[in-house]
Design a protein around this motif. Structure first.
Motif, PDB file in Angstrom:
ATOM      1  N   THR A   6       0.833  -1.209   0.000  1.00 56.17           N
ATOM      2  CA  THR A   6       0.000   0.000   0.000  1.00 56.17           C
ATOM      3  C   THR A   6       0.865   1.255   0.000  1.00 56.17           C
ATOM      4  N   LEU A   7       1.912   1.254   0.817  1.00 54.23           N
ATOM      5  CA  LEU A   7       2.795   2.425   0.893  1.00 54.23           C
ATOM      6  C   LEU A   7       3.545   2.680  -0.409  1.00 54.23           C
ATOM      7  N   LEU A   8       3.969   1.624  -1.079  1.00 53.31           N
ATOM      8  CA  LEU A   8       4.745   1.771  -2.307  1.00 53.31           C
ATOM      9  C   LEU A   8       3.873   1.905  -3.553  1.00 53.31           C
ATOM     10  N   GLY A   9       2.618   1.487  -3.443  1.00 55.84           N
ATOM     11  CA  GLY A   9       1.738   1.516  -4.598  1.00 55.84           C
ATOM     12  C   GLY A   9       1.953   0.299  -5.477  1.00 55.84           C
ATOM     13  N   THR A  10       1.122   0.168  -6.488  1.00 56.41           N
ATOM     14  CA  THR A  10       1.182  -1.018  -7.344  1.00 56.41           C
ATOM     15  C   THR A  10       1.735  -0.731  -8.727  1.00 56.41           C
ATOM     16  N   THR A  11       2.038   0.530  -9.004  1.00 61.03           N
ATOM     17  CA  THR A  11       2.526   0.876 -10.342  1.00 61.03           C
ATOM     18  C   THR A  11       3.894   0.277 -10.625  1.00 61.03           C
TER      19      THR A  11
END
Length: 172
Positions: A6-11
């Motif tokens: 969640t903190l790093l994102g999924t992109t």
């Protein structure tokens, strides 16, 4: 891992969890991570980054007393197993968070003054990144906001501190 995702994102990031509860870094420990399918799967995943956080169960007197002298060599061997992959991932290791469970013969002073000292040695000798999970909790394992009643496992709030610390270090 889910909080780190969640903190790093999924992109640009896909976080996988190859952890197995109650396992040791020590090859001769009571439940070596080395023998787990999760370890084989971690290697097969061909990661770009690896975060190793093992040692709490190694701190048990039943593991450390007979085999603790092998901890550094076993840790270095695991790091090398990831460094042998192609492409070669960036490897990070973590100091253990504070913790104590007398029934499991895991003592807070042993984590701080023995196992974490060896983990620092491994980081220096191998040149991997070191993430200080111990200081992230101010050395306090008694805070039930961050640790379960067993004094070892983090709560959701404790896991958030770990995820934030890993994020800070790997993206700097």
């Amino acid at each position: 891992p889910s909080q780190l995702q969640t903190l790093l994102g999924t992109t640009n990031w896909t976080i996988s969890n190859f952890g197995v509860s109650a396992r040791t870094m020590l090859k001769k420990g009571d439940r070596p991570y080395w023998n787990e399918a999760a370890y084989t799967n971690a290697l097969a995943s061909k990661p770009n980054f690896v975060m190793i956080e093992l040692g709490t169960n190694d701190a048990k007197t039943t593991n450390w007393t007979p085999y603790g002298s092998q901890f550094v060599a076993d840790y270095k061997a695991m790091i090398q197993s990831f460094r042998n992959l192609s492409p070669k991932p960036e490897v990070w290791i973590g100091l253990l968070p504070p913790g104590e469970n007398i029934g499991w013969t895991i003592y807070s002073n042993y984590i701080k003054d023995t196992v974490n000292v060896k983990i620092k040695q491994v980081a220096i000798e191998t040149g991997v990144g070191l993430i200080d999970m111990y200081t992230a909790f101010n050395g306090d394992w008694t805070n039930r906001t961050y640790f379960n009643a067993d004094g070892i496992h983090p709560t959701v709030a404790g896991a958030a501190i770990i995820a934030q610390k890993v994020k800070e270090m790997i993206i700097m």
